[in-house]
Write an enzyme that holds these catalytic residues in place. Structure first.
Site, PDB file in Angstrom:
ATOM      1  N   GLY A  46       1.015  -1.134  -0.101  1.00  0.00           N
ATOM      2  CA  GLY A  46      -0.064   0.082  -0.020  1.00  0.00           C
ATOM      3  C   GLY A  46       0.802   1.259  -0.236  1.00  0.00           C
ATOM      4  O   GLY A  46       2.115   1.248   0.451  1.00  0.00           O
ATOM      5  N   GLN A  51       3.225  10.040   1.069  1.00  0.00           N
ATOM      6  CA  GLN A  51       4.420   9.225   0.932  1.00  0.00           C
ATOM      7  C   GLN A  51       5.279   9.434  -0.116  1.00  0.00           C
ATOM      8  O   GLN A  51       6.432   9.158  -0.198  1.00  0.00           O
ATOM      9  CB  GLN A  51       4.147   7.760   1.317  1.00  0.00           C
ATOM     10  CG  GLN A  51       3.689   7.369   2.340  1.00  0.00           C
ATOM     11  CD  GLN A  51       3.414   5.812   2.448  1.00  0.00           C
ATOM     12  OE1 GLN A  51       2.513   5.417   2.149  1.00  0.00           O
ATOM     13  NE2 GLN A  51       4.419   5.273   3.115  1.00  0.00           N
ATOM     14  N   CYS A  92       5.673   0.121   7.221  1.00  0.00           N
ATOM     15  CA  CYS A  92       5.407   1.088   6.443  1.00  0.00           C
ATOM     16  C   CYS A  92       6.783   1.390   5.714  1.00  0.00           C
ATOM     17  O   CYS A  92       7.766   1.540   6.043  1.00  0.00           O
ATOM     18  CB  CYS A  92       5.038   2.392   7.139  1.00  0.00           C
ATOM     19  SG  CYS A  92       4.464   3.700   6.370  1.00  0.00           S
ATOM     20  N   LEU A  93       6.469   1.630   4.310  1.00  0.00           N
ATOM     21  CA  LEU A  93       7.479   1.981   3.433  1.00  0.00           C
ATOM     22  C   LEU A  93       8.322   3.196   3.783  1.00  0.00           C
ATOM     23  O   LEU A  93       9.247   3.605   3.588  1.00  0.00           O
ATOM     24  CB  LEU A  93       7.165   2.319   2.052  1.00  0.00           C
ATOM     25  CG  LEU A  93       6.521   0.894   1.310  1.00  0.00           C
ATOM     26  CD1 LEU A  93       6.057   1.185  -0.214  1.00  0.00           C
ATOM     27  CD2 LEU A  93       7.599  -0.071   1.018  1.00  0.00           C
ATOM     28  N   HIS A 134      -4.654   1.787   7.361  1.00  0.00           N
ATOM     29  CA  HIS A 134      -3.370   2.286   7.444  1.00  0.00           C
ATOM     30  C   HIS A 134      -3.230   3.290   6.400  1.00  0.00           C
ATOM     31  O   HIS A 134      -2.459   4.293   6.815  1.00  0.00           O
ATOM     32  CB  HIS A 134      -2.300   1.004   7.225  1.00  0.00           C
ATOM     33  CG  HIS A 134      -0.974   1.440   7.284  1.00  0.00           C
ATOM     34  ND1 HIS A 134      -0.027   0.935   8.013  1.00  0.00           N
ATOM     35  CD2 HIS A 134      -0.202   2.459   6.405  1.00  0.00           C
ATOM     36  CE1 HIS A 134       1.319   1.479   7.676  1.00  0.00           C
ATOM     37  NE2 HIS A 134       1.220   2.247   6.665  1.00  0.00           N
ATOM     38  N   GLU A 135      -3.391   3.230   5.262  1.00  0.00           N
ATOM     39  CA  GLU A 135      -3.296   3.946   4.060  1.00  0.00           C
ATOM     40  C   GLU A 135      -4.154   5.260   4.444  1.00  0.00           C
ATOM     41  O   GLU A 135      -3.743   6.485   4.070  1.00  0.00           O
ATOM     42  CB  GLU A 135      -3.557   3.534   2.895  1.00  0.00           C
ATOM     43  CG  GLU A 135      -2.539   2.328   2.465  1.00  0.00           C
ATOM     44  CD  GLU A 135      -0.953   2.543   2.757  1.00  0.00           C
ATOM     45  OE1 GLU A 135      -0.707   3.829   2.619  1.00  0.00           O
ATOM     46  OE2 GLU A 135      -0.260   1.404   3.265  1.00  0.00           O
ATOM     47  N   HIS A 138      -2.719   7.814   6.657  1.00  0.00           N
ATOM     48  CA  HIS A 138      -1.719   8.580   6.085  1.00  0.00           C
ATOM     49  C   HIS A 138      -2.160   9.800   5.470  1.00  0.00           C
ATOM     50  O   HIS A 138      -1.500  10.939   5.758  1.00  0.00           O
ATOM     51  CB  HIS A 138      -1.037   7.763   4.956  1.00  0.00           C
ATOM     52  CG  HIS A 138       0.381   7.001   5.333  1.00  0.00           C
ATOM     53  ND1 HIS A 138       1.227   7.337   6.016  1.00  0.00           N
ATOM     54  CD2 HIS A 138       0.410   5.561   5.132  1.00  0.00           C
ATOM     55  CE1 HIS A 138       2.173   6.379   6.380  1.00  0.00           C
ATOM     56  NE2 HIS A 138       1.586   5.475   5.655  1.00  0.00           N
TER      57      HIS A 138
HETATM   58 NI    NI Z   1       2.350   3.591   5.638  1.00  0.00          NI
END
Ligand code: NI
Length: 170
Positions: A46, A51, A92-93, A134-135, A138
């Site tokens: 995701g 991000q 998370c990236l 989660h997304e 963000h």
């Molecule tokens: Ni994340």
């Protein structure tokens, strides 16, 4: 398609609220495609626009063990959550290498729009439900470690600093 640079925590763009998308144009579709490519290349399941440094309400999700495939969701909102909570290990990236357990509703209904503005409704459970929450977090300036207690969050930040230091040494 272009790979975008993924910003790292605690970049302020990760704490900012993304703006609602009003115009469904080619630029938006390009952004969604770039985000999907960037997510797959990472690799991740995701990615939210924050991000890649863009404050627009758009996320891409692909939970490979699910039948839904790649989802590109514009203006996604959680319309309903189950009372039952589930505990999942999240990563998370933007906080690469860090994994922590987070409790969230087990099932959700998400309302969104496609990249062409068509309404979409998704009922999700398990990993897909976790990923969507989660997304969407963000887009509201929230990262997964914000769900931890003060003490656990401090520990997670220390762990992250150590991970990054180690990465530089290698
Ligand atoms: Ni994340």
């Amino acid at each position: 398609m272009t790979l975008r640079t993924i910003v790292s925590y605690p970049d302020p763009v990760l704490a900012a609220t993304a703006e609602r998308v009003e115009v469904f144009d080619e630029e938006l579709r390009q952004l969604a495609d770039d985000m999907a490519e960037t997510m797959y290349a990472a690799p991740g399941v995701g990615l939210a626009a924050n991000q890649v440094g863009v404050l627009k309400r758009i996320i891409v999700v692909d939970v490979t063990d699910d039948q839904t495939g790649l989802l590109k969701l514009v203006n996604p909102e959680i319309a309903w959550t189950s009372e039952t909570l589930a505990d999942h290990e999240e990563g998370c990236l933007s906080l690469k290498g860090l994994y922590e357990h987070v409790k969230r509703p087990d099932e959700v209904i998400v309302k969104a729009q496609s990249v062409t503005g068509e309404p979409i409704e998704i009922k999700a459970e398990g990993l897909l439900a976790v990923c969507l929450q989660h997304e969407i977090d963000h887009l509201n300036g929230i990262v997964f470690i914000d769900h931890l207690s003060r003490l656990k969050k401090d520990r997670a930040c220390t762990k992250l600093k150590k991970l990054r230091r180690r990465e530089h040494e290698d």
